[in-house]
Each structure stands twice: as C-alpha cells, then as structure tokens.
Design an enzyme around this catalytic site. Sequence first.
Site, mmCIF file in Angstrom:
data_model
loop_
_atom_site.group_PDB
_atom_site.id
_atom_site.type_symbol
_atom_site.label_atom_id
_atom_site.label_comp_id
_atom_site.label_asym_id
_atom_site.label_seq_id
_atom_site.Cartn_x
_atom_site.Cartn_y
_atom_site.Cartn_z
ATOM 1 N N SER A 213 0.841 -1.193 0.000
ATOM 2 C CA SER A 213 0.000 0.000 0.000
ATOM 3 C C SER A 213 0.881 1.251 0.000
ATOM 4 O O SER A 213 1.658 1.441 -0.933
ATOM 5 C CB SER A 213 -0.960 -0.042 1.191
ATOM 6 N N GLU A 329 -9.385 -5.462 -3.406
ATOM 7 C CA GLU A 329 -8.735 -4.253 -2.919
ATOM 8 C C GLU A 329 -9.756 -3.163 -2.625
ATOM 9 O O GLU A 329 -9.498 -2.256 -1.818
ATOM 10 C CB GLU A 329 -7.733 -3.750 -3.962
ATOM 11 N N HIS A 415 -7.785 -5.822 1.052
ATOM 12 C CA HIS A 415 -6.558 -5.038 1.124
ATOM 13 C C HIS A 415 -5.812 -5.389 2.406
ATOM 14 O O HIS A 415 -6.414 -5.445 3.476
ATOM 15 C CB HIS A 415 -6.922 -3.552 1.111
#
Length: 501
Positions: A213, A329, A415
Amino acid sequence: MIFKRTVAVVMAAGLLAAGGQAWSQAAPAPTPAVAAGPVVKVAQGPVRGAAADGVATFQGLPFAAPPVGELRWRPPVAPASWSAVRDATQPGQNCTQSEDCLFLNVTAPAGAKPGAKLPVMVWIHGGAFVIGNSTGAFGAEHDGSEFAKQGVVTVTLNYRLGRAGWFAHPALTREGPTGNYGLMDQVAALKWVQANIAAFGGDPKNVTIFGESAGAISVLYLMLAPDARGLFHKAIGQSSFARHQPVALKAAEESGLKAAQAAGVQGHDAAAAAALRKLPLGALPYSGPFTSRAQPIADGRYIASGIAEGFAAGRQAKVPLMLGGNSNEASLFRPQPAQLDLVPEAARPSLTAAFDPENTGDRNRIVHRLVTAQMITEPDRNLARLHSKAGAPVWLYHFSYLTPAERATSLGAAHTAEIKYVFGGPKQTFAPEDVPLSRAMNAYWAAFAKRGDAASAGGPAWPRFAPPEEASVEFGADGVRVRERHLAAQLDWVEQSLAKR
C-alpha cells in the site's frame, strides 16, 4: 518485525522467604536473557540483540537522529554514536506515537557471520502515510523469522508519518529539500543498510525493497528517485496503486499555509518556519478524508511525476520487479452499488460483460471488482508492461486466497490480507489449511530476493511477465497457479475507459 521475548525476572524477596537458605546458597541470579544475546558492531556502536530457534533479532536501531526541534521538517541526519553495548531487544517508538521514531529492526539467521553475503529484504510498511509501523499492523506481524530460516536478512523500518513526514509550506521550501520527509527517511534507512548490513551477515549488493500500500507506493517512487539509485537491487510492490499521482508542490504549500494559519502561524519566512517547529503537530488541523491527509508531493527532486509517467519515460531503476494485488482491494474504499450509475449508459453493457461474466446481477460484487481493477490490478498490468518494455524483468501476481470460513460470504481477499502470508512464521495467526499457501508465498519472495527470479522457489515455475502471454501467478484457494492474460476483460475495460478521458 517484533519479537516479544519472555525474560526471566528475579523473584521478589517475599516470594523467596520459604526458601531463603537455598536461595543464599545458589549461584548469583542470572542477568536477563538479553545479556546472552548476540552482539554486532554497527557504525554508531555495539548492539546486543536476542536469539532463539535459529533466528537473531535486533530491534530499535536508530538510523537517523530524532527529527525533533530544529530537525523537524529537515532531511534526516546521522544518529549519535555510543560506546557501551546498546540493548536491541525492544522496538523503538513508532511514528504514530512520537516524532522520535526513526528506528529499524534487523532479523538474521543466528550465527550469521559478518561478510556472509546473505540476501537482504527491506520492508516499508503501509498505512496511507498516516498510520502503521515497522513491527506489524493490519492483522500481520512483520516478523522476518521465516525469511531468516531461508537464509535471508530482513530489515523493517519506520518513517515519518502524517504532518511530520509529508508536509509542505513556503517557509520550509525555501530551506531546501521539502515535503517528502518520509521518503527521505526511507532513503536514509537504505543508506544505513548499505553501511551496516554486512555486520549482520547481509550483502549490501543484494538488497530487495518491498512494501504494501503506502509502502509499495514508496517502493515505486524510490525506483524513480535519483537519491535512492544504487541503494537497492530488486523491488516488490504489494497493492501499490501504480497510477498514483503526487500532490503538486504549490497545492501542498497552499494546504500547509492554511493549516499553519489555523494554528496561528503567518508568513513565508524563516520566522514562520521557526514558529512551525515550535508547534505540537496536533495543532495543525487536517481537512479532507483520511486517505488524503498525507501524500507524496511533487517536489522536483525526490518526486518529479506520477509513477506511471515516470516509468513511461524510462526514469525508473531497471531492476527486477515483482508486482501484485488482492482480489478485493476495493475493501479499502467500501464502494456502493449506486456508483455504477455514474458509468455512462453506453458503457454499461460492456462493463457488465467484463465484471459479471457469471450473470449474477450482483451490483455490489460488480462495483467491488470494478474499483479493485481501477485502483490496483490494471495499474499493475500497465506498469508491468512499461517496465518490461524498458528491458527489465517483471513478475506479476494476484492474491485471491480466502480461508474456508470466508469463502461463502466474502467478495474476495481484502486489502492487506496477503501480508501475513508473505511473512509467515510463528507470529501470524493461521489455521492449518492456510499454512501451505503462506509457505509457498514466503518461498517465492525469498527466491526473488536471493536470485532476482521468482521462478526458482520450488513450486510451479512463475514465468516472467511479457507479451503476448502476459503471464502471472495466482495465489488462491487451489494453491499456486499460472494464469495467462488473467482478468484481461476487466483490465481492458478499465484501460479503454482511461483512454477516453
């Protein structure tokens, strides 16, 4: 990475009353277990870590001076030296707790000799440039013990977050490098690795940077940053938002001015900079959503453009690159089905064909697939194409694994879900059926770090990404599988929609 060691504690005198004579005849009480740990000499002085189960750990090692007072919003400077052996069995403060947070941690095979030239992996954590830390977050410990058992030295680092790490103001810009203090910290940590990692058995000429990320965005900007050139030799981006655009410096300065004015600081001169450095960071208010509170800034030195634009221009380090993301995600953004109504009516039939090939009519699933493709999966494919076109090797992956309990209701792997599978090891929480996939992912990541070739992990051969096959590997419920042009209909739809803008 964090290793919480249980240390023997001398029992209180009251608890020893019944056995006082035996106690008086016993050998002197041993010092805590840290005293028996391995000692390594770094540039600043000797440090003593801990060792267990064939793994040595060193925590809370300063790679830069505390960026406080006059050092706030300045490039990192070297830490002070010490002469006595420094305890390195506890992590330092992280950057959500304190500005005095520029520490890193090292995990290595126990007994690794200086100069052993073991591969090195340097982890950059995620957290929207606002939260997170080097030791673990988001349901995963950044525990390098499993990598150490494969002969890899792992480093995890802190970097300045929020206002401390990603902030611009005209008064600060006048002083020199500006805005991206967190990225400067990452460069400083990589320089520390170059200077010191050989003492832990690592090879400074075989360093892989990897992150997730915000950490993966950082990895890609480091690939583009001239100041980071030569400090690493391979890169891995997990959920890296590979079409990320930095904030323009002027816009960042305007935002910084508004925050400063709200805190009572006026002007653009040295007096304004001094006044800002005297404020508590909490006095500078935020505006906008959480994910926009701190962002990389196009300062012209560390960051000159968006990621994709930089790669398209060929300005990236031509090092082996692994890229990938997860199957949901969009969990980070929680999109709503009503967002589909914003798609032009003429494009809706093709969208439905691409994102709902099962004809379920499930608008929630469709919008999650769409946002996942827009934010991660298509940008990854685009970057893989650009890097491959530049003559550099690329490996692409897709993580879709769900535990058996999740499969009936989940929209896909969320995520951050892959992080604990990559690190593996005893600090993670796994059901027995999850372990084989974690071992496979850890082995592929370690193989990439060792040889710059993800195909050498001992499982299915992971082919390099290249046209026309554009092969990737999926880590899913059926294990490790090679896919060609995986999810191509979805990614083509997103690419075409971008071209029409």
